[in-house]
Write an enzyme that holds these catalytic residues in place. Structure first.
Site, PDB file in Angstrom:
ATOM      1  N   GLY A 193     -58.530  13.069 -10.793  1.00  0.00           N
ATOM      2  CA  GLY A 193     -58.146  12.124  -9.735  1.00  0.00           C
ATOM      3  C   GLY A 193     -58.316  12.782  -8.386  1.00  0.00           C
ATOM      4  O   GLY A 193     -58.533  13.996  -8.286  1.00  0.00           O
ATOM      5  N   SER A 195     -57.520  14.248  -4.592  1.00  0.00           N
ATOM      6  CA  SER A 195     -56.491  15.155  -4.076  1.00  0.00           C
ATOM      7  C   SER A 195     -55.310  14.281  -3.625  1.00  0.00           C
ATOM      8  O   SER A 195     -55.503  13.263  -2.959  1.00  0.00           O
ATOM      9  CB  SER A 195     -57.068  15.931  -2.882  1.00  0.00           C
ATOM     10  OG  SER A 195     -56.061  16.706  -2.291  1.00  0.00           O
ATOM     11  N   GLY A 196     -54.120  14.635  -4.059  1.00  0.00           N
ATOM     12  CA  GLY A 196     -52.933  13.855  -3.690  1.00  0.00           C
ATOM     13  C   GLY A 196     -52.596  12.738  -4.659  1.00  0.00           C
ATOM     14  O   GLY A 196     -51.615  12.012  -4.473  1.00  0.00           O
ATOM     15  N   SER A 197     -53.392  12.595  -5.721  1.00  0.00           N
ATOM     16  CA  SER A 197     -53.116  11.501  -6.668  1.00  0.00           C
ATOM     17  C   SER A 197     -51.934  11.825  -7.573  1.00  0.00           C
ATOM     18  O   SER A 197     -51.387  10.941  -8.234  1.00  0.00           O
ATOM     19  CB  SER A 197     -54.373  11.191  -7.497  1.00  0.00           C
ATOM     20  OG  SER A 197     -54.795  12.355  -8.175  1.00  0.00           O
ATOM     21  N   LYS A 199     -51.899  14.870  -9.702  1.00  0.00           N
ATOM     22  CA  LYS A 199     -52.344  15.620 -10.892  1.00  0.00           C
ATOM     23  C   LYS A 199     -51.396  16.767 -11.234  1.00  0.00           C
ATOM     24  O   LYS A 199     -50.957  16.901 -12.383  1.00  0.00           O
ATOM     25  CB  LYS A 199     -53.769  16.196 -10.677  1.00  0.00           C
ATOM     26  CG  LYS A 199     -54.837  15.161 -10.428  1.00  0.00           C
ATOM     27  CD  LYS A 199     -56.214  15.789 -10.244  1.00  0.00           C
ATOM     28  CE  LYS A 199     -56.342  16.726  -9.062  1.00  0.00           C
ATOM     29  NZ  LYS A 199     -56.128  16.096  -7.737  1.00  0.00           N
ATOM     30  N   SER A 200     -51.105  17.597 -10.228  1.00  0.00           N
ATOM     31  CA  SER A 200     -50.274  18.782 -10.503  1.00  0.00           C
ATOM     32  C   SER A 200     -48.858  18.364 -10.901  1.00  0.00           C
ATOM     33  O   SER A 200     -48.252  18.968 -11.795  1.00  0.00           O
ATOM     34  CB  SER A 200     -50.205  19.687  -9.272  1.00  0.00           C
ATOM     35  OG  SER A 200     -51.489  19.986  -8.835  1.00  0.00           O
ATOM     36  N   SER A 267     -62.218  17.428 -10.489  1.00  0.00           N
ATOM     37  CA  SER A 267     -63.410  17.233 -11.341  1.00  0.00           C
ATOM     38  C   SER A 267     -64.105  15.919 -10.996  1.00  0.00           C
ATOM     39  O   SER A 267     -64.058  14.972 -11.770  1.00  0.00           O
ATOM     40  CB  SER A 267     -63.059  17.321 -12.828  1.00  0.00           C
ATOM     41  OG  SER A 267     -61.843  16.685 -13.151  1.00  0.00           O
TER      42      SER A 267
HETATM   43  N1  LIG Z   1     -63.377  20.017   0.262  1.00  0.00           N
HETATM   44  C1  LIG Z   1     -62.379  19.858  -0.598  1.00  0.00           C
HETATM   45  N2  LIG Z   1     -62.383  18.808  -1.459  1.00  0.00           N
HETATM   46  C2  LIG Z   1     -61.375  18.660  -2.317  1.00  0.00           C
HETATM   47  N3  LIG Z   1     -60.316  19.500  -2.414  1.00  0.00           N
HETATM   48  C3  LIG Z   1     -60.272  20.565  -1.572  1.00  0.00           C
HETATM   49  C4  LIG Z   1     -61.293  20.780  -0.634  1.00  0.00           C
HETATM   50  N4  LIG Z   1     -60.978  21.892   0.066  1.00  0.00           N
HETATM   51  C5  LIG Z   1     -59.818  22.357  -0.416  1.00  0.00           C
HETATM   52  N5  LIG Z   1     -59.387  21.558  -1.401  1.00  0.00           N
HETATM   53  C6  LIG Z   1     -58.173  21.847  -2.202  1.00  0.00           C
HETATM   54  O1  LIG Z   1     -58.654  22.271  -3.456  1.00  0.00           O
HETATM   55  C7  LIG Z   1     -58.056  21.540  -4.506  1.00  0.00           C
HETATM   56  C8  LIG Z   1     -59.113  20.995  -5.467  1.00  0.00           C
HETATM   57  O2  LIG Z   1     -59.584  22.010  -6.273  1.00  0.00           O
HETATM   58  P1  LIG Z   1     -60.262  21.620  -7.643  1.00  0.00           P
HETATM   59  O3  LIG Z   1     -60.624  22.897  -8.296  1.00  0.00           O
HETATM   60  O4  LIG Z   1     -59.381  20.711  -8.384  1.00  0.00           O
HETATM   61  O5  LIG Z   1     -61.567  20.825  -7.170  1.00  0.00           O
HETATM   62  S1  LIG Z   1     -62.883  20.465  -7.983  1.00  0.00           S
HETATM   63  O6  LIG Z   1     -62.469  19.998  -9.314  1.00  0.00           O
HETATM   64  O7  LIG Z   1     -63.696  21.669  -8.072  1.00  0.00           O
HETATM   65  O8  LIG Z   1     -63.552  19.413  -7.191  1.00  0.00           O
HETATM   66  C9  LIG Z   1     -57.362  20.361  -3.903  1.00  0.00           C
HETATM   67  O9  LIG Z   1     -56.125  20.334  -4.584  1.00  0.00           O
HETATM   68  P2  LIG Z   1     -55.412  19.003  -5.082  1.00  0.00           P
HETATM   69  O10 LIG Z   1     -54.879  18.368  -3.845  1.00  0.00           O
HETATM   70  O11 LIG Z   1     -54.331  19.519  -5.986  1.00  0.00           O
HETATM   71  O12 LIG Z   1     -56.403  18.155  -5.810  1.00  0.00           O
HETATM   72  C10 LIG Z   1     -57.244  20.706  -2.432  1.00  0.00           C
HETATM   73  O13 LIG Z   1     -55.962  21.207  -2.188  1.00  0.00           O
HETATM   74  N1  LIG Z   2     -45.815   9.502  -9.530  1.00  0.00           N
HETATM   75  C1  LIG Z   2     -45.650   9.776  -8.242  1.00  0.00           C
HETATM   76  N2  LIG Z   2     -45.051   8.907  -7.429  1.00  0.00           N
HETATM   77  C2  LIG Z   2     -44.910   9.187  -6.124  1.00  0.00           C
HETATM   78  N3  LIG Z   2     -45.313  10.331  -5.534  1.00  0.00           N
HETATM   79  C3  LIG Z   2     -45.917  11.228  -6.306  1.00  0.00           C
HETATM   80  C4  LIG Z   2     -46.126  11.011  -7.692  1.00  0.00           C
HETATM   81  N4  LIG Z   2     -46.759  12.076  -8.211  1.00  0.00           N
HETATM   82  C5  LIG Z   2     -46.930  12.929  -7.178  1.00  0.00           C
HETATM   83  N5  LIG Z   2     -46.425  12.432  -6.051  1.00  0.00           N
HETATM   84  C6  LIG Z   2     -46.461  13.081  -4.742  1.00  0.00           C
HETATM   85  O1  LIG Z   2     -47.783  13.036  -4.287  1.00  0.00           O
HETATM   86  C7  LIG Z   2     -48.120  14.241  -3.640  1.00  0.00           C
HETATM   87  C8  LIG Z   2     -49.338  14.863  -4.311  1.00  0.00           C
HETATM   88  O2  LIG Z   2     -48.984  15.260  -5.606  1.00  0.00           O
HETATM   89  P1  LIG Z   2     -49.763  16.420  -6.329  1.00  0.00           P
HETATM   90  O3  LIG Z   2     -49.211  16.506  -7.694  1.00  0.00           O
HETATM   91  O4  LIG Z   2     -49.739  17.641  -5.492  1.00  0.00           O
HETATM   92  O5  LIG Z   2     -51.235  15.801  -6.354  1.00  0.00           O
HETATM   93  P2  LIG Z   2     -52.629  16.501  -6.661  1.00  0.00           P
HETATM   94  O6  LIG Z   2     -52.347  17.662  -7.543  1.00  0.00           O
HETATM   95  O7  LIG Z   2     -53.441  15.440  -7.316  1.00  0.00           O
HETATM   96  O8  LIG Z   2     -53.166  16.882  -5.317  1.00  0.00           O
HETATM   97  C9  LIG Z   2     -46.881  15.149  -3.704  1.00  0.00           C
HETATM   98  O9  LIG Z   2     -46.207  15.031  -2.492  1.00  0.00           O
HETATM   99  C10 LIG Z   2     -46.078  14.541  -4.822  1.00  0.00           C
HETATM  100  O10 LIG Z   2     -44.710  14.726  -4.646  1.00  0.00           O
END
Ligand SMILES: Nc1ncnc2c1ncn2[C@@H]1O[C@H](COP(=O)(O)OS(=O)(=O)O)[C@@H](OP(=O)(O)O)[C@H]1O
Ligand SMILES: Nc1ncnc2c1ncn2[C@@H]1O[C@H](COP(=O)(O)OP(=O)(O)O)[C@@H](O)[C@H]1O
Length: 363
Positions: A193, A195-197, A199-200, A267
């Site tokens: 998903g 970034s911010g969806s 996942k973690s 991904s």
């Molecule tokens: N350009 C760019 N695009 C997307 N994300 C970025 C980028 N630069 C840094 N980040 C940070 O890196 C996290 C994503 O790393 P991933 O290894 O999951 O990415 S990927 O699967 O290789 O596309 C991603 O973490 P999540 O927010 O947890 O998804 C970001 O915090």
């Molecule tokens: N089910 C949910 N409902 C509302 N907010 C959520 C939910 N899951 C995560 N969040 C919030 O969304 C933000 C991003 O979550 P995070 O797990 O870091 O996403 P990702 O790993 O995809 O970047 C965090 O502030 C988190 O607290």
């Protein structure tokens, strides 16, 4: 006379394992080669196995697959004369994560290749009793002659990427034995998903939920792995592909260890995710799509990265100026609906129910 007896023995052996595998495949809807591998069936010494592309088949449920034929012959085959003991068909992805693009073959079974014409397909002879069906695929490189070579060897060497002359070693303690020990089935839960969806957050809730049920998990989070193993990789598309490939390989090792491995990374490319799926037995790769719209992820922006990207300080950010290819056939889709988002715990429970229903929480 001796040879005829050997051939008959081989034939009986191969037919019996093929039947056994077909039955167990029906029961578990697993691929034939996986069943053969799982049942620890062995290709008898002196047999030749030929794997070749039968048709390039794409369909909605198998978008990147090709139908392969696996034929087992009772001896070193000679052109025209060969009739396979067993012929099986199996879908395989066109792209092998470890070997790159698989080499399409152009032989028909009745025009089977012998050692001297090995590069028409992926033929190799197997003399070692340790040969299993996994290896034709592992060994299927463009360098067929290294495998087919001058005939049978005590140990069959193969190639993988830049590694040549390598030998696959088996051990009687395998995945089933480890799974029995820890009373669960190894698999990969692949959370994809934007970034911010979430996942973690989901990965962590899932790990907690399973831990409280005494199930062993391990999280491979994209962000975390980029601090170590993948710290040499950028966010260029080739590096993202390599990031996913490495995490896919590691995840499949964890699954092989019997662990429920939770991989959470953006991904963004379908073919990279599908390549990781192809590393596992059917059913063992469970893709979870966190389907949260970009505007919601951007509003969350816990790391301030979307803001930096909008301000032009980050380039190539997924969803903004870099692509995200939504999954088409995820096992589980967790959708954000009109202002409604289930809690991470509820989402984790959905995944746990899925695992429970499919028997992953017991050996
Ligand atoms: N350009 C760019 N695009 C997307 N994300 C970025 C980028 N630069 C840094 N980040 C940070 O890196 C996290 C994503 O790393 P991933 O290894 O999951 O990415 S990927 O699967 O290789 O596309 C991603 O973490 P999540 O927010 O947890 O998804 C970001 O915090
Ligand atoms: N089910 C949910 N409902 C509302 N907010 C959520 C939910 N899951 C995560 N969040 C919030 O969304 C933000 C991003 O979550 P995070 O797990 O870091 O996403 P990702 O790993 O995809 O970047 C965090 O502030 C988190 O607290």
């Amino acid at each position: 006379m001796e040879n005829t007896n050997l051939n008959r023995k081989n034939e009986e052996h191969m037919v019996s394992i093929a039947n056994k595998s077909r039955n167990s495949c029906k029961a578990h809807s697993q691929s034939l080669s996986y069943c053969l591998r799982k049942s620890k069936s062995r290709i008898p010494g002196g047999c030749t196995v030929i794997v070749y592309e039968t048709t390039s088949a794409t369909s909605s449920d198998r978008p990147f697959s090709t139908l392969f034929s696996i034929s087992v012959f009772s001896e070193m085959v000679t052109l025209q004369s060969a009739r396979p003991l067993v012929r099986m068909y199996e879908y395989r992805p066109l792209i092998s994560p470890s070997l790159g693009r698989l080499k399409p073959a152009n032989v028909a079974v009745n025009n089977a290749i012998g050692p001297e014409r090995s590069c028409g397909g992926w033929g190799f002879c197997c003399d070692a009793v340790t040969t299993s069906f996994l290896q034709p695929f592992k060994a299927a490189t463009s360098n067929c002659s290294a495998i087919h070579g001058k005939g049978c060897h005590d140990y069959e060497t193969s190639s993988g990427g830049k590694s040549t002359n390598i030998v696959w070693h088996d051990c009687p303690i395998g995945k089933p034995q480890r799974e029995k020990l820890i009373q669960q089935k190894g698999c990969v839960i692949w959370i994809t998903g934007l970034s911010g969806s979430g996942k973690s957050t989901l990965a962590c809730a899932l790990s907690q939920g399973l831990h409280s049920r005494r199930k062993l998990t391990y999280i491979l989070d994209g962000d975390n792995i980029r601090h170590g193993l993948n710290s040499d990789l950028s966010f260029e598309s080739e590096d993202r592909a390599e990031n996913i490939r490495r995490i896919g390989e590691v995840a499949s090792l964890f699954a092989d260890a019997g662990i429920i491995c939770i991989a959470s990374l953006i991904s963004p490319f379908r073919k990279d995710r599908d390549a990781c799926r192809a590393l596992l037995a059917e059913g063992d790769f469970i893709e979870v799509f966190l389907d949260v719209p970009l505007n919601i992820c951007e509003a969350r922006d816990p790391k301030g990265l979307y803001k930096l990207c909008r301000a032009g300080k980050i380039q190539g950010f997924t969803g903004i100026d870099d692509p995200y290819e939504e999954p088409l056939n995820s096992e589980i889709v967790l959708q954000y609906k009109e202002g409604m988002c289930s809690s991470a715990i509820d989402m984790a429970e959905r995944v746990i129910s899925y695992l429970e229903e499919r028997g992953y929480l017991q050996a």
